[in-house]
Design a protein around this motif. Structure first.
Motif, PDB file in Angstrom:
ATOM      1  N   TYR A   1    -104.789  14.180  67.803  1.00  0.00           N
ATOM      2  CA  TYR A   1    -105.783  13.856  68.817  1.00  0.00           C
ATOM      3  C   TYR A   1    -106.891  13.005  68.196  1.00  0.00           C
ATOM      4  CZ  TYR A   1    -103.950  17.501  71.968  1.00  0.00           C
ATOM      5  OH  TYR A   1    -103.167  18.277  72.804  1.00  0.00           O
ATOM      6  N   VAL A   2    -107.339  11.997  68.940  1.00  0.00           N
ATOM      7  CA  VAL A   2    -108.406  11.119  68.462  1.00  0.00           C
ATOM      8  C   VAL A   2    -109.454  10.979  69.562  1.00  0.00           C
ATOM      9  CG1 VAL A   2    -109.004   8.823  67.594  1.00  0.00           C
ATOM     10  CG2 VAL A   2    -106.753   9.807  67.069  1.00  0.00           C
ATOM     11  N   ASP A   3    -110.715  11.160  69.211  1.00  0.00           N
ATOM     12  CA  ASP A   3    -111.805  10.903  70.143  1.00  0.00           C
ATOM     13  C   ASP A   3    -113.044  10.560  69.326  1.00  0.00           C
ATOM     14  OD1 ASP A   3    -112.008  11.761  73.409  1.00  0.00           O
ATOM     15  OD2 ASP A   3    -113.896  11.332  72.379  1.00  0.00           O
ATOM     16  N   ASN A   4    -113.943   9.777  69.921  1.00  0.00           N
ATOM     17  CA  ASN A   4    -115.159   9.413  69.186  1.00  0.00           C
ATOM     18  C   ASN A   4    -116.346  10.289  69.560  1.00  0.00           C
ATOM     19  OD1 ASN A   4    -115.819   8.485  71.743  1.00  0.00           O
ATOM     20  ND2 ASN A   4    -116.478   6.463  71.079  1.00  0.00           N
ATOM     21  N   ASP A   5    -116.138  11.246  70.464  1.00  0.00           N
ATOM     22  CA  ASP A   5    -117.227  12.103  70.933  1.00  0.00           C
ATOM     23  C   ASP A   5    -117.223  13.415  70.156  1.00  0.00           C
ATOM     24  OD1 ASP A   5    -118.962  13.781  72.262  1.00  0.00           O
ATOM     25  OD2 ASP A   5    -118.338  13.180  74.258  1.00  0.00           O
ATOM     26  N   PRO A   6    -118.308  13.728  69.441  1.00  0.00           N
ATOM     27  CA  PRO A   6    -118.326  14.968  68.657  1.00  0.00           C
ATOM     28  C   PRO A   6    -118.209  16.221  69.526  1.00  0.00           C
ATOM     29  CG  PRO A   6    -120.506  13.953  68.706  1.00  0.00           C
ATOM     30  CD  PRO A   6    -119.552  12.955  69.285  1.00  0.00           C
ATOM     31  N   MET A   7    -118.707  16.166  70.772  1.00  0.00           N
ATOM     32  CA  MET A   7    -118.583  17.322  71.660  1.00  0.00           C
ATOM     33  C   MET A   7    -117.108  17.590  71.976  1.00  0.00           C
ATOM     34  SD  MET A   7    -120.426  17.950  75.333  1.00  0.00           S
ATOM     35  CE  MET A   7    -120.057  19.395  76.328  1.00  0.00           C
ATOM     36  N   VAL A   8    -116.347  16.532  72.213  1.00  0.00           N
ATOM     37  CA  VAL A   8    -114.912  16.678  72.451  1.00  0.00           C
ATOM     38  C   VAL A   8    -114.241  17.297  71.237  1.00  0.00           C
ATOM     39  CG1 VAL A   8    -112.749  15.393  72.750  1.00  0.00           C
ATOM     40  CG2 VAL A   8    -114.741  14.824  74.144  1.00  0.00           C
ATOM     41  N   MET A   9    -114.592  16.809  70.054  1.00  0.00           N
ATOM     42  CA  MET A   9    -113.952  17.304  68.839  1.00  0.00           C
ATOM     43  C   MET A   9    -114.261  18.781  68.594  1.00  0.00           C
ATOM     44  SD  MET A   9    -111.985  15.056  67.271  1.00  0.00           S
ATOM     45  CE  MET A   9    -111.304  15.005  68.935  1.00  0.00           C
ATOM     46  N   VAL A  10    -115.495  19.182  68.845  1.00  0.00           N
ATOM     47  CA  VAL A  10    -115.858  20.589  68.664  1.00  0.00           C
ATOM     48  C   VAL A  10    -115.004  21.479  69.560  1.00  0.00           C
ATOM     49  CG1 VAL A  10    -117.679  22.290  69.065  1.00  0.00           C
ATOM     50  CG2 VAL A  10    -118.198  20.182  67.842  1.00  0.00           C
TER      51      VAL A  10
END
Length: 270
Positions: free
Chosen positions: A106-115
């Motif tokens: 999974y790849v995303d640039n949003d830290p909230m998504v990653m958390v």
């Protein structure tokens, strides 16, 4: 699985006062991981495009159908860029339900998504699920990331998932080149799964009102015509029925007779 952030990447700040596309989408799907600014923006889009909430669900259902088709064809590696906030029917859940050995990055640039992703999305023991905080507009930071290279084998076919993400890439940011760079790194037999909001499916008023909302968000939106969306599949052979309304791609039940703002398609690399 390591959860540390890549120190070479810029930090993307979480600002509750500015609407974010991932959180707006979460609201439409009935999620709780959004702020007041996101809810206000989401409702403004609903007022312009009343079918948007159902379209978000249809987009999620398309993702599941595409993943199941790809697994059935024997491809078990997935690169999901623009992950979004976890909800029902995440890529690894669909893939590993069909084949427990499936491996997903999974790849995303949003830290909230990653958390949220790291907390909520766990792999089967036989497979693997990894997370990278990176940006689609910097494809080499994804393709050379040690976590990706430890999880999937780029010498074997993979599925590249760009579901409802490319409309947040401006024309000036060269979306066609970005897709080509990622596709060039994939082996023959790989898949491209893509959905995209299209101006062809909206009235002029609805398009303008939607764009106004996203112009105040953390990522602006660029709508594209169906022909422009088809061009994103350059180098891939489109599977039947081609690029069609999101609910018309290999439906598993009756095709709804209602408006939608999204085209979707799946292609296989020659």
């Amino acid at each position: 699985m390591s959860q540390e952030r890549d120190p070479n990447l810029p930090v993307t700040e979480i600002n509750p006062a500015i609407p974010h596309p991932a959180r707006i989408y979460d609201y439409w799907l009935g999620g709780k991981d959004n702020f007041e600014s996101d809810r206000v923006a989401a409702e403004q889009v609903i007022s312009a495009v009343p079918e948007v909430r159902e379209t978000a669900r249809e987009n999620r259902a398309f993702l599941g159908r595409a993943v199941r088709h790809i697994i059935a064809d024997g491809v078990t590696q997935f690169l999901d860029i623009g992950t979004g906030i976890p909800t029902q029917g995440n890529t690894h859940e669909v893939a590993q339900a069909a084949d427990p050995t499936a491996r997903i990055v999974y790849v995303d640039n949003d830290p909230m998504v990653m958390v949220h992703a790291r907390a909520l999305m766990s792999s089967t023991e036989q497979g693997a699920t990894a997370f990278i905080q990176a940006d689609l507009r910097e494809p080499d930071s994804i393709l050379t990331h040690p976590r990706l290279l430890d999880t999937i084998d780029l010498d074997r076919p993979i599925a590249i998932l760009l579901v409802a993400i490319l409309m947040f890439v401006k024309d000036s940011e060269q979306p066609y080149d970005l897709v080509k760079r990622i596709a060039d790194a994939a082996a023959p037999g790989s898949y491209l799964v893509l959905s995209h909001v299209s101006q062809d499916l909206l009235t002029q008023e609805a398009m303008e009102r939607t764009l106004q909302v996203y112009n105040r968000a953390s990522a602006t939106m660029t709508m594209r015509t169906r022909e422009e969306i088809i061009r994103l599949f350059d180098g891939f052979e489109l599977l039947e029925p081609g690029v069609e309304k999101v609910y018309s791609w290999r439906p598993e039940g009756p095709v709804p007779n209602r408006p939608t703002a999204v085209y979707a398609g799946v292609g296989r690399k020659r």
